[in-house]
Each structure stands twice: as structure tokens, then as C-alpha cells.
Design an enzyme around this catalytic site. Structure first.
Site, PDB file in Angstrom:
ATOM      1  N   HIS A 134       0.732  -1.198   0.103  1.00  0.00           N
ATOM      2  CA  HIS A 134       0.074   0.001  -0.122  1.00  0.00           C
ATOM      3  C   HIS A 134       0.776   1.137  -0.059  1.00  0.00           C
ATOM      4  O   HIS A 134       1.812   1.206   0.655  1.00  0.00           O
ATOM      5  CB  HIS A 134      -0.776   0.077   1.463  1.00  0.00           C
ATOM      6  CG  HIS A 134      -1.929  -0.966   1.233  1.00  0.00           C
ATOM      7  ND1 HIS A 134      -3.415  -0.850   0.990  1.00  0.00           N
ATOM      8  CD2 HIS A 134      -2.033  -2.447   1.016  1.00  0.00           C
ATOM      9  CE1 HIS A 134      -4.148  -1.784   1.109  1.00  0.00           C
ATOM     10  NE2 HIS A 134      -3.156  -2.767   0.917  1.00  0.00           N
ATOM     11  N   HIS A 186      -3.177  -5.069   8.213  1.00  0.00           N
ATOM     12  CA  HIS A 186      -2.123  -4.158   7.801  1.00  0.00           C
ATOM     13  C   HIS A 186      -1.872  -3.148   9.052  1.00  0.00           C
ATOM     14  O   HIS A 186      -2.139  -1.911   8.966  1.00  0.00           O
ATOM     15  CB  HIS A 186      -2.729  -3.126   6.763  1.00  0.00           C
ATOM     16  CG  HIS A 186      -2.478  -3.749   5.461  1.00  0.00           C
ATOM     17  ND1 HIS A 186      -1.184  -4.059   4.737  1.00  0.00           N
ATOM     18  CD2 HIS A 186      -3.163  -4.413   4.470  1.00  0.00           C
ATOM     19  CE1 HIS A 186      -1.523  -4.745   3.526  1.00  0.00           C
ATOM     20  NE2 HIS A 186      -2.805  -4.957   3.369  1.00  0.00           N
ATOM     21  N   HIS A 207      -6.878 -11.117   5.293  1.00  0.00           N
ATOM     22  CA  HIS A 207      -5.508 -11.951   5.250  1.00  0.00           C
ATOM     23  C   HIS A 207      -4.740 -12.120   6.281  1.00  0.00           C
ATOM     24  O   HIS A 207      -3.735 -11.616   6.563  1.00  0.00           O
ATOM     25  CB  HIS A 207      -4.844 -11.395   3.959  1.00  0.00           C
ATOM     26  CG  HIS A 207      -4.328  -9.973   3.879  1.00  0.00           C
ATOM     27  ND1 HIS A 207      -3.665  -9.408   5.119  1.00  0.00           N
ATOM     28  CD2 HIS A 207      -4.329  -9.088   2.913  1.00  0.00           C
ATOM     29  CE1 HIS A 207      -3.227  -8.191   4.528  1.00  0.00           C
ATOM     30  NE2 HIS A 207      -3.943  -7.860   3.407  1.00  0.00           N
ATOM     31  N   ASP A 264      -7.310 -12.108  -2.977  1.00  0.00           N
ATOM     32  CA  ASP A 264      -6.647 -10.752  -2.881  1.00  0.00           C
ATOM     33  C   ASP A 264      -6.093 -10.531  -4.133  1.00  0.00           C
ATOM     34  O   ASP A 264      -4.829 -10.200  -4.512  1.00  0.00           O
ATOM     35  CB  ASP A 264      -5.569 -10.859  -1.721  1.00  0.00           C
ATOM     36  CG  ASP A 264      -4.966  -9.485  -1.629  1.00  0.00           C
ATOM     37  OD1 ASP A 264      -5.271  -8.518  -1.912  1.00  0.00           O
ATOM     38  OD2 ASP A 264      -3.693  -9.482  -1.003  1.00  0.00           O
ATOM     39  N   ALA A 298       2.691  -8.689  -3.413  1.00  0.00           N
ATOM     40  CA  ALA A 298       1.707  -7.778  -3.943  1.00  0.00           C
ATOM     41  C   ALA A 298       0.363  -8.575  -4.258  1.00  0.00           C
ATOM     42  O   ALA A 298       0.430  -8.546  -5.538  1.00  0.00           O
ATOM     43  CB  ALA A 298       2.418  -7.012  -5.132  1.00  0.00           C
ATOM     44  N   GLY A 299      -0.252  -8.880  -3.310  1.00  0.00           N
ATOM     45  CA  GLY A 299      -1.527  -9.560  -3.754  1.00  0.00           C
ATOM     46  C   GLY A 299      -1.112 -10.897  -4.377  1.00  0.00           C
ATOM     47  O   GLY A 299       0.129 -11.507  -4.389  1.00  0.00           O
TER      48      GLY A 299
END
Length: 378
Positions: A134, A186, A207, A264, A298-299
């Protein structure tokens, strides 16, 4: 009407059931007569998958194409892999991007784009210490304008991921009172901060294990609280985000009623592309693993069909439990009683799997994905 060899109902597996639906709703699920001339589908019929964290797919990222056409494209890409309903997910971005995303969701829903049941704002109210990919420049505390934006009833079901050290319990209570599903993630929060957020109304974790304070013997962190408390959690079962044994720990701690499979997924999901631009960097594909150039996860390029298959084959979970975690549990968390279940009166969203857990056929609101499929005749 057709007959299916095995169908997963709320009461468990039932064999040789005849199934009918009208206007997108199931109207008949009952024992097939001994003699009939109906088409027969071999395999395993389960509820359509519901993905509550899907950033993109088919080459489109929601943050980069914030319009109804982009949402329809992402939905089509994932529908081919078992997803019949989703929360398109906007990751941390500017307020203007959030406003565009909200308009896109409302436009798509008003236009009847099947499967767009709401929206997930993953950020921007996160912790810079656990930001992952992010963009730090957009991470911020919530504003009154942002709170009003995501409280719009026309958005459908709204889910938001936030860090409890960034958002006060009173704000979490305000969001909960507005019907928003507050998830925690996060975040580098202490166990005390996480418990306070749950007590204020947060219902789950985004997640699980990834981008959150870990479990330690004298500092349970976000992971420890997530495993201990009565709440939901999403899990990315792609073999990269979480080790299969750690997945097993989560499944045993939470059970199928509280664990949800999520993808995700980024723009590379459901494509063969190897890289795409992403804010001021890019996402690169290494097999089925996605990272930025510095190696940050990244996802994923996961689909829900792959998530279910991985959960069964990598983690030793039964197909019934995996299917429940991919459909029924997300529907329950979202308060959608007519989704995620194969029962009379429910949405005719169904996925037919073969014995190797490959997708054979899908129905979304009663509409088949493959109109030329041939059933086995009795």
C-alpha cells in the site's frame, strides 16, 4: 431442471437430486425419481464462490479502472473460475479515487451487473509499519468526508479494512452502527488495541497472518487475538502468503464457520500476463507468485477455484469445508441469507466440479457460464 450426482446443501451432501430454478432462485431440490429423462450432471455441485477481497483480474485493477465497465470485466474474469459474487476491493488511494470507486459500484449495481454485491475499502486507514504494497503517501486517519462516503446505502454491503492503532474504537463503533463490516489488518497493533477494536464492533481480520503483528508467547499481537477470539478471518491459500501448516492452525482454531477463503487477486489474476504497472512501481509474476521489484508480496494471481483446490490438496481440508469457507461463511458474514447456500429460495449461484476439483459448469443467478455443456444421460 436437471439431476446432479452430488449436491452440497446446508444439511450436507445429498445424492441424485433434481434441481430447478426460476428467476434466478432455486425452486426445487429433491430426490430424483427412479425413472426420468432429465439431464444428469456427474460431479460435485457446490454454492457459487463469494470473494470478499478481489482487487482486480483479467488485466484490470479496480484502482486503475474505476468505472462500471472495469467492474464488469473483473467479474467476468473471476466468474470463469467459480466466483459468482464479490466485493471489488479498492486498496489505499486518494479520496478522489475512493469517490470514483463508490460511483462505479453504485453505477454497476444500478445497471444490474451480476455479482457486484458491495465494495471493500482496504485502507486508507492503515499502519505504515505494516503497509505491505500500500502506498504510504495515501495512508491516513479517517475524515468525516470519508466516513460519509463509505456509509452510502447504495453501495450495497460495505467492508473496510483498518488498523486499530490508526482508528479509535469510537469510530469503529460508528462504522459498525452504519452496518459496515469492519475488518482489521495492515496493522502493528498490540493485543490490547485489537481486543478494544473487536469490542467496539470489528468482526474480522483481513488476510490472516499477513501484514499484521505476529503471535508471540507474551505478546499475542493481532494474529494471536484473531485465533483466540470469536470472529471471522480471511486467508490467502496460494502457498506463498501462508505456509500450509499455518493454514491448518487457522482452520483448526476458527473452524469453517469463521474462516473465509479470499484471493486478494490483482490484475494479473485470470491472465497469462507477466507484469503490470502499479502506482509508482510494477507487479511482476514469478510463476504464481506476485511481487514488486524489491520482492514485497503484492497480492496474488489466485482465483477462488484455485483457493478451494489448494485448501483441499495442500491443507487436507474436506471439499465440504473448503466450499463452505468459500461461499457460506462469506455470505453469513455479509448478512446475505440468500447467497452461499444451495437451498430452496436461495440465489441459483452454483459451481459444478469434477473429481479433480476442476470447474465443469457454473450458474450465476441461474444463467449458465457454458451454454453448450453436455450432461451425461441416464
Amino acid at each position: 431442471m436437471f439431476v446432479c450426482e452430488n449436491i452440497l446443501t446446508p444439511q450436507g451432501w445429498r445424492q441424485n437430486q433434481q434441481i430447478a430454478f426460476t428467476d434466478g432462485r432455486l425452486t426445487v431440490i429433491e430426490d430424483a425419481p427412479a425413472q426420468h429423462d432429465l439431464p444428469v450432471y456427474q460431479g460435485w455441485l457446490v454454492p457459487g464462490f463469494i470473494d470478499v477481497q478481489v482487487n482486480g483480474g483479467g488485466g484490470v485493477l479496480f484502482n486503475q479502472q474505476r468505472d462500471a465497465a472495469g467492474l464488469a470485466h473483473i467479474m467476468r474474469a473471476h466468474r470463469a473460475h467459480g466466483t459468482t459474487a464479490m466485493l471489488p476491493t479498492l486498496i489505499t488511494d486518494s479520496f478522489a479515487a475512493m469517490a470514483d470507486a463508490a460511483t462505479a459500484i453504485k453505477t454497476a449495481r444500478a445497471a444490474g451487473v451480476a455479482g457486484i454485491i458491495g465494495v471493500h475499502f482496504e485502507g486508507p486507514w492503515l499502519s505504515t509499519a505494516r503497509k505491505g504494497v500500500h502506498s504510504e503517501q495515501f495512508i491516513r486517519p479517517p475524515t468525516a468526508e470519508e466516513l460519509a462516503l463509505i456509509s452510502d446505502a447504495e453501495l450495497g454491503v460495505v467492508m473496510v479494512t483498518l488498523a486499530p492503532e490508526t482508528v479509535e474504537p469510537a469510530v469503529i463503533q460508528q462504522l459498525t452502527d452504519a452496518g459496515i463490516r469492519v475488518f482489521l489488518g495492515h496493522s502493528d497493533a498490540s493485543a490490547a488495541q485489537v481486543n478494544a477494536a473487536l469490542d467496539a464492533g470489528a468482526v474480522g481480520f483481513t488476510h490472516l497472518y499477513n501484514a499484521m503483528s505476529p503471535l508471540q508467547s507474551r505478546a499475542p499481537g493481532m494474529v494471536g487475538v484473531a485465533l483466540a477470539r470469536d470472529c471471522y478471518a480471511g486467508l490467502i491459500v496460494d502457498g506463498y502468503h501462508v505456509d500450509p501448516q499455518a493454514c491448518q492452525v487457522a482452520f483448526r482454531a476458527k473452524g469453517r464457520e469463521q474462516m473465509m477463503l479470499v484471493t486478494d487477486a490483482m490484475a494479473l489474476a485470470a491472465t497469462d500476463a507477466q507484469q503490470v504497472p502499479f502506482f509508482d512501481t510494477e507487479i511482476i509474476r514469478h510463476g504464481d507468485k506476485l511481487t514488486t521489484p524489491d520482492g514485497t508480496l503484492a497480492g496474488s494471481c489466485l482465483t477462488m477455484m484455485e483457493a478451494v483446490r489448494n485448501t483441499v490438496q495442500m491443507c487436507g481440508v474436506t471439499l465440504q469445508d473448503a466450499a463452505v469457507m468459500a461461499s457460506t461463511t462469506p455470505a453469513t458474514m455479509l448478512g446475505l441469507e440468500h447467497y452461499g447456500r444451495l437451498s430452496v429460495g436461495c440465489q441459483a449461484d452454483m459451481v459444478l466440479l469434477d473429481n479433480d476439483l476442476n470447474l465443469v459448469q457454473l450458474w450465476q443467478q441461474g444463467e449458465p457460464l457454458h451454454k453448450d455443456i453436455h450432461a451425461c444421460q441416464p
